[in-house]
Design an enzyme around this catalytic site. Sequence first.
Site, PDB file in Angstrom:
ATOM      1  N   GLU A 408       0.813  -1.220   0.000  1.00  0.00           N
ATOM      2  CA  GLU A 408       0.000   0.000   0.000  1.00  0.00           C
ATOM      3  C   GLU A 408       0.845   1.270   0.000  1.00  0.00           C
ATOM      4  OE1 GLU A 408      -2.630  -3.271   1.393  1.00  0.00           O
ATOM      5  OE2 GLU A 408      -0.580  -2.634   1.914  1.00  0.00           O
ATOM      6  N   GLN A 430      -7.971  -2.326  -0.826  1.00  0.00           N
ATOM      7  CA  GLN A 430      -8.895  -3.459  -0.913  1.00  0.00           C
ATOM      8  C   GLN A 430      -9.915  -3.409   0.220  1.00  0.00           C
ATOM      9  OE1 GLN A 430      -7.552  -7.767  -0.494  1.00  0.00           O
ATOM     10  NE2 GLN A 430      -7.697  -7.517  -2.731  1.00  0.00           N
ATOM     11  N   PHE A 431      -9.450  -3.044   1.393  1.00  0.00           N
ATOM     12  CA  PHE A 431     -10.298  -2.680   2.526  1.00  0.00           C
ATOM     13  C   PHE A 431      -9.691  -1.431   3.143  1.00  0.00           C
ATOM     14  CE2 PHE A 431     -11.125  -7.137   1.948  1.00  0.00           C
ATOM     15  CZ  PHE A 431     -12.493  -7.259   2.169  1.00  0.00           C
ATOM     16  N   ASP A 433      -9.292  -0.599   6.031  1.00  0.00           N
ATOM     17  CA  ASP A 433      -8.430  -0.950   7.167  1.00  0.00           C
ATOM     18  C   ASP A 433      -6.959  -1.001   6.742  1.00  0.00           C
ATOM     19  OD1 ASP A 433     -10.701  -2.621   9.130  1.00  0.00           O
ATOM     20  OD2 ASP A 433     -11.081  -2.402   6.995  1.00  0.00           O
ATOM     21  N   PHE A 434      -6.721  -1.453   5.502  1.00  0.00           N
ATOM     22  CA  PHE A 434      -5.345  -1.686   5.056  1.00  0.00           C
ATOM     23  C   PHE A 434      -4.583  -0.385   4.790  1.00  0.00           C
ATOM     24  CE2 PHE A 434      -6.855  -5.956   3.044  1.00  0.00           C
ATOM     25  CZ  PHE A 434      -7.098  -6.459   4.309  1.00  0.00           C
ATOM     26  N   HIS A 475     -11.368  -5.807   8.887  1.00  0.00           N
ATOM     27  CA  HIS A 475     -12.051  -5.522   7.628  1.00  0.00           C
ATOM     28  C   HIS A 475     -13.312  -4.684   7.843  1.00  0.00           C
ATOM     29  CE1 HIS A 475      -9.608  -9.081   6.735  1.00  0.00           C
ATOM     30  NE2 HIS A 475      -9.648  -8.723   5.471  1.00  0.00           N
TER      31      HIS A 475
END
Length: 669
Positions: A408, A430-431, A433-434, A475
């Site tokens: 990321e 992608q989420f 959270d990431f 997530h």
Amino acid sequence: MKSVSTAPKSAFNSTPHQITKELQLVLYKRLLKPRLIEEKMLILLRQGKISKWFSGIGQEAIAVGVTSALNEDEYILPMHRNLGVFTTREIPLYRLFSQWQGKKNGFTKGRDRSFHFGTQEFKIIGMISHLGPQLGVADGIALAHKLKNEKKVTAVFSGEGGTSEGDFHEALNIASVWQLPVLFCIENNGYGLSTPTREQYFCEHIADKGKGYGMEAHIIDGNNILEIYQKVNEIAQSVRQNPRPILIEFKTFRMRGHEEASGTAYVPEEQIATWEKKDPINNFQEYLLENKILTEEEDLKFRTAIKKEINEHLKIANAEVPITSTVEEELRDVYAAFNFKEIKATSTTKEIRFIDAIAESLQQSLQKYDNLILMGQDVADYGGVFKITEGFVKAFGKNRIRNTPICESGIIATAMGLSIKGMKAIVEMQFGDFVSSGFNPIVNYLAKIHYRWNQHADVVVRMPCGAGVGAGPFHSQTNEAWFTKTPGLKVVYPAFPQDAKGLLNAAIEDPNPVLFFEHKALYRSIRQEVSESYFTIPIGKAAQLKTGTQLSIITYGAGVHWILDYLEENKMISADVIDLRSLQPLDEEAIFESVKQTGKVLLLQEDSMFGGIMSDISALISENCFEYLDAPIKRVASLPTPIPFAKNLEEKYLAKYRINDCIEQLLAY
């Protein structure tokens, strides 16, 4: 697997035939200039006329040699010991001196120091103190060159200490996977501040790390200007014709401390004595004199002319008045100017889901902007984990719809590099959270770059977020508060398909960095009539969904639907409902107007309470509407725990299940 070439340790044994005597003299003068400037700066530092200095004495040949081997329109991303990059690109010295003194003729309006700046005029993109992200930025610039079929290379510098950062490995991996024309120039000067290389990495050479990425690597004597120029010139010519990344380790040594206050007490005396004999300028001078390429008289003439230039330009910088500014100017420069022109939605609509509205926005924006690149994990053939980009590769090709490695930080930095080269980028987390793995380049690079040196960051980071789908602690976060407090970022959080499409279009048009939050629980549960055409909704404008007299309810995202459902079940309650839609900038006027009408306020967020955006909105209301309040401001938020997985635990966690009690308390006050 590419081999690693190693360089001889000796200095000027022979002269490459392509380096003419005239060019050797040019290189010598280019070496002298940063050395003589540094010697002057060290005097000024002792006199208290500059505040800090990071010396590159002993390393000048690397910056000068690499810059001399590149074309003037090729980007270089240097560090704080690479004064030779700036002088070889012939930046007027008074501008550098003004920069170091924090004056207006510098490059940052006094907002940043030393070499923490960039300049499109000279194709130099300066560092930030976190070092690593600039490696990914170089990837983005190189990607833009490759996409535009420009036969250009990009050179980026790092020290051996920086190779321990994750950003180094992410950038090398991205460059290798995408075969980007980047020269990763690593100055191995023996110490990361005081930490010796034996405590920094375990392999014999940094160049060995290139093997892990299938990357060609070279070791070059960093104190030999002729070897540096010859080899980098050859490598650059090859890369222009056959784009690929190259890792170059320059063996060198810094003769002074990390910065002047550090000193060199941690370095063994014999090590300093050994490297003193390898001084890149003294040895080159000796070689030129011995081979009658340079005379003592010419050498004196060169030095006299450079010192004269230094003194004349110092006078210009010293005579410049201290910089001044206004609050208005400081605030204005946080964001790049954007002349937003609202494109009205047409009356032709169709009922689609929230997720379809996001997909339509992306499709129409990709059609509108041929310089727009969409990047993320699994977004290409797979169509993303939520299938939002399904079919995009067929429509727009893999050059524009790019699967990324799982890195990321590196990809966000790459997006920044695309912006520097005049392109637009969308990065899908992608989420949401990431995004923590990419936090640094967002809050320290994208957010600050326009304020620092007037470079916009045309990047949208899409953030699938939120609870309600049983996805657990990693997530399901809604982490908008991480970013709403960071000046320079815009944060958008729609609740309806029409808003999602119009606001995402606006975010993509905006040249500033935008965090665009998309609540996963709304993706397939919320449907609405959405205009089929391309349209925009202004960022920073709230929507009033209901008007009422008893209380104001202010919320966003999934909270909007929780409240609407609650009011549908409790029709006797007369409430103003404000959907913020944009969290930064914030529509304070809409908030205050509603509060003044009702006198009671419920602030609802899905995030846990402490440090959330509703805490700041509560403070704003108290400061601006206190005399209109008929009850204490009430905040409703989720529990101060991570988000649990099990459905019954998640339900107890969410703020949704505490709305009724809070509204009853407010109405009864």
